[in-house]
Design a protein around this motif. Structure first.
Motif, mmCIF file in Angstrom:
data_model
loop_
_atom_site.group_PDB
_atom_site.id
_atom_site.type_symbol
_atom_site.label_atom_id
_atom_site.label_comp_id
_atom_site.label_asym_id
_atom_site.label_seq_id
_atom_site.Cartn_x
_atom_site.Cartn_y
_atom_site.Cartn_z
ATOM 1 N N LEU A 129 -78.018 32.821 -3.848
ATOM 2 C CA LEU A 129 -76.586 33.137 -3.825
ATOM 3 C C LEU A 129 -76.340 34.432 -3.049
ATOM 4 C CD1 LEU A 129 -73.643 32.710 -4.645
ATOM 5 C CD2 LEU A 129 -74.178 33.752 -6.873
ATOM 6 N N ALA A 130 -77.150 35.446 -3.325
ATOM 7 C CA ALA A 130 -76.976 36.737 -2.633
ATOM 8 C C ALA A 130 -77.128 36.569 -1.124
ATOM 9 C CB ALA A 130 -77.988 37.753 -3.173
ATOM 10 N N ALA A 131 -78.098 35.763 -0.715
ATOM 11 C CA ALA A 131 -78.310 35.539 0.725
ATOM 12 C C ALA A 131 -77.151 34.749 1.321
ATOM 13 C CB ALA A 131 -79.627 34.801 0.944
ATOM 14 N N GLY A 132 -76.639 33.783 0.570
ATOM 15 C CA GLY A 132 -75.489 33.011 1.033
ATOM 16 C C GLY A 132 -74.276 33.903 1.222
ATOM 17 N N ILE A 133 -74.075 34.815 0.288
ATOM 18 C CA ILE A 133 -72.947 35.752 0.381
ATOM 19 C C ILE A 133 -73.120 36.646 1.608
ATOM 20 C CG2 ILE A 133 -71.836 37.735 -0.730
ATOM 21 C CD1 ILE A 133 -72.559 36.342 -3.467
ATOM 22 N N GLU A 134 -74.329 37.142 1.789
ATOM 23 C CA GLU A 134 -74.610 38.041 2.915
ATOM 24 C C GLU A 134 -74.362 37.353 4.267
ATOM 25 O OE1 GLU A 134 -78.539 40.376 3.908
ATOM 26 O OE2 GLU A 134 -78.172 40.326 1.735
ATOM 27 N N ALA A 135 -74.546 36.033 4.280
ATOM 28 C CA ALA A 135 -74.358 35.276 5.532
ATOM 29 C C ALA A 135 -72.887 34.981 5.810
ATOM 30 C CB ALA A 135 -75.145 33.964 5.461
ATOM 31 N N ALA A 136 -72.021 35.254 4.832
ATOM 32 C CA ALA A 136 -70.600 34.901 4.959
ATOM 33 C C ALA A 136 -69.827 36.012 5.667
ATOM 34 C CB ALA A 136 -70.007 34.608 3.581
ATOM 35 N N VAL A 137 -70.136 36.206 6.935
ATOM 36 C CA VAL A 137 -69.504 37.261 7.734
ATOM 37 C C VAL A 137 -68.666 36.626 8.850
ATOM 38 C CG1 VAL A 137 -71.298 38.970 7.239
ATOM 39 C CG2 VAL A 137 -71.560 37.458 9.213
ATOM 40 N N PRO A 138 -67.610 37.322 9.279
ATOM 41 C CA PRO A 138 -66.795 36.770 10.363
ATOM 42 C C PRO A 138 -67.655 36.488 11.596
ATOM 43 C CG PRO A 138 -65.757 38.740 9.451
ATOM 44 C CD PRO A 138 -67.115 38.647 8.841
ATOM 45 N N GLY A 139 -67.445 35.350 12.195
ATOM 46 C CA GLY A 139 -68.197 34.980 13.392
ATOM 47 C C GLY A 139 -69.396 34.097 13.104
ATOM 48 N N ALA A 140 -69.896 34.153 11.872
ATOM 49 C CA ALA A 140 -71.007 33.260 11.499
ATOM 50 C C ALA A 140 -70.461 31.853 11.315
ATOM 51 C CB ALA A 140 -71.671 33.762 10.224
ATOM 52 N N ARG A 141 -71.347 30.906 11.064
ATOM 53 C CA ARG A 141 -70.954 29.501 10.868
ATOM 54 C C ARG A 141 -71.268 29.069 9.448
ATOM 55 N NH1 ARG A 141 -68.669 26.671 15.414
ATOM 56 N NH2 ARG A 141 -69.336 27.791 17.274
ATOM 57 N N MET A 142 -70.524 28.044 9.010
ATOM 58 C CA MET A 142 -70.751 27.528 7.662
ATOM 59 C C MET A 142 -72.216 27.147 7.443
ATOM 60 S SD MET A 142 -69.215 27.083 4.854
ATOM 61 C CE MET A 142 -67.456 26.757 4.980
ATOM 62 N N GLY A 143 -72.833 26.548 8.466
ATOM 63 C CA GLY A 143 -74.223 26.112 8.327
ATOM 64 C C GLY A 143 -75.192 27.254 8.053
ATOM 65 N N ASP A 144 -74.804 28.465 8.448
ATOM 66 C CA ASP A 144 -75.678 29.619 8.204
ATOM 67 C C ASP A 144 -75.838 29.875 6.707
ATOM 68 O OD1 ASP A 144 -75.818 30.024 10.957
ATOM 69 O OD2 ASP A 144 -74.102 31.395 10.959
ATOM 70 N N ILE A 145 -74.773 29.632 5.948
ATOM 71 C CA ILE A 145 -74.810 29.893 4.504
ATOM 72 C C ILE A 145 -75.805 28.945 3.839
ATOM 73 C CG2 ILE A 145 -73.468 29.834 2.360
ATOM 74 C CD1 ILE A 145 -70.998 30.663 3.989
ATOM 75 N N GLY A 146 -75.635 27.646 4.073
ATOM 76 C CA GLY A 146 -76.540 26.671 3.475
ATOM 77 C C GLY A 146 -77.973 26.839 3.964
ATOM 78 N N HIS A 147 -78.093 27.241 5.214
ATOM 79 C CA HIS A 147 -79.438 27.416 5.780
ATOM 80 C C HIS A 147 -80.213 28.493 5.022
ATOM 81 C CE1 HIS A 147 -82.690 27.839 8.595
ATOM 82 N NE2 HIS A 147 -82.412 29.122 8.728
ATOM 83 N N VAL A 148 -79.601 29.652 4.836
ATOM 84 C CA VAL A 148 -80.351 30.740 4.170
ATOM 85 C C VAL A 148 -80.599 30.388 2.703
ATOM 86 C CG1 VAL A 148 -79.645 32.571 5.741
ATOM 87 C CG2 VAL A 148 -78.237 32.128 3.721
#
Ligand code: MF3
Ligand code: CO
Length: 255
Positions: A136-155
């Protein structure tokens, strides 16, 4: 349609998030051997009402639910991953409990879940819960402007699978705001650089759920709500409501 939120609307959602965090604090302090899931539901109702908020789950009837939801929290014990109904079941020593709760204040919702052990903690449960929190913490960290939705699930999936656990992706994260469940879907697995571009004002619930046995199969419970691990192993599920802002991700479901 995806509705972006203004900074003022995000502040309103944070009020609901504080109430949800207060429910979780109460659950952690009151869940004990001999306490029933219905007792916990009753306590959660009091916290929500006492804060001048309203429960989001009560009476909610999505297409995946067997009936209008009867409680204000989901209580998922041991082999139940998600959406466990508050019943007269009394907690036993060593039970792994997930409490999921959402509330709304002036029509703005927030949603969060925590997993913890009641009584004596088995080391393997502690590890499952630790990895859920790390994902969850990594998913939150990936939720930055400019990133993609797939980045969240990936991490998140990299962490969960790296630890040898299974994961289901049919019931995962979601947009949230004036409704508890809004577009977009927030998958628990993904490919980096793929999917929706994340922009300021997007508010999402991120909610990885893990299965200790390592398989990805699950079963629906006979109550029409519970999701159970396919192999009878234990599940863990954690969730926060997160706003994507110019300054990065802001967790709204904190005290
Ligand atoms: N956090 C859970 C989810 O988003 C809550 C749904 S429970 C329900 O799936 F009862 F409201 F359906
Ligand atoms: Co949710």
């Amino acid at each position: 349609m995806i509705e972006l939120k203004t900074p003022g609307e995000i502040d309103a959602m944070r009020e609901a998030g504080r109430v949800v965090a207060a429910v979780h604090a109460e659950m952690r302090s009151r869940a004990a051997v001999g306490v029933s899931l219905l007792d916990l539901d009753e306590l959660a109702r009091k916290v929500i009402a006492g804060a001048g908020a309203k429960p989001s789950f009560l009476g909610y009837h999505p297409s995946f639910g067997g009936s209008p939801y009867p409680g204000v929290i989901c209580t998922s014990v041991n082999g139940v991953i998600l959406h466990g109904l508050p019943t007269s079941y009394r907690l036993r020593d060593g039970d792994l409990l997930t409490v999921d709760c959402a509330a709304h204040v002036e029509g703005w919702h927030a949603d969060a879940a925590v997993s913890f052990v009641v009584g004596r903690v088995r080391q393997e449960d502690q590890e499952l819960i630790r990895v859920a929190g790390a994902a969850l913490a990594a998913g939150i960290e990936a939720a930055v402007p400019g990133a993609r939705m797939g980045d969240i699930g990936h991490v998140m999936s990299r962490i969960v699978r790296g630890a040898g656990y299974g994961m289901q992706n049919d019931f995962a994260g979601h947009g949230i705001g004036r409704a508890m469940h809004e577009a977009p879907f927030v998958p628990n697995v993904g490919r980096p650089g793929r999917g929706l571009r994340l922009v300021p004002g997007l508010v999402i619930a991120i909610e990885p759920s893990l299965m200790a046995g390592g398989g990805d199969d699950y079963q629906m419970g006979s109550d029409g709500w519970s999701l159970l691990t396919g192999d009878g192993s234990r599940g863990a599920h954690v969730e926060h409501t997160v706003a994507i802002t110019e300054d990065g991700p802001v967790v709204l479901t904190l005290p």
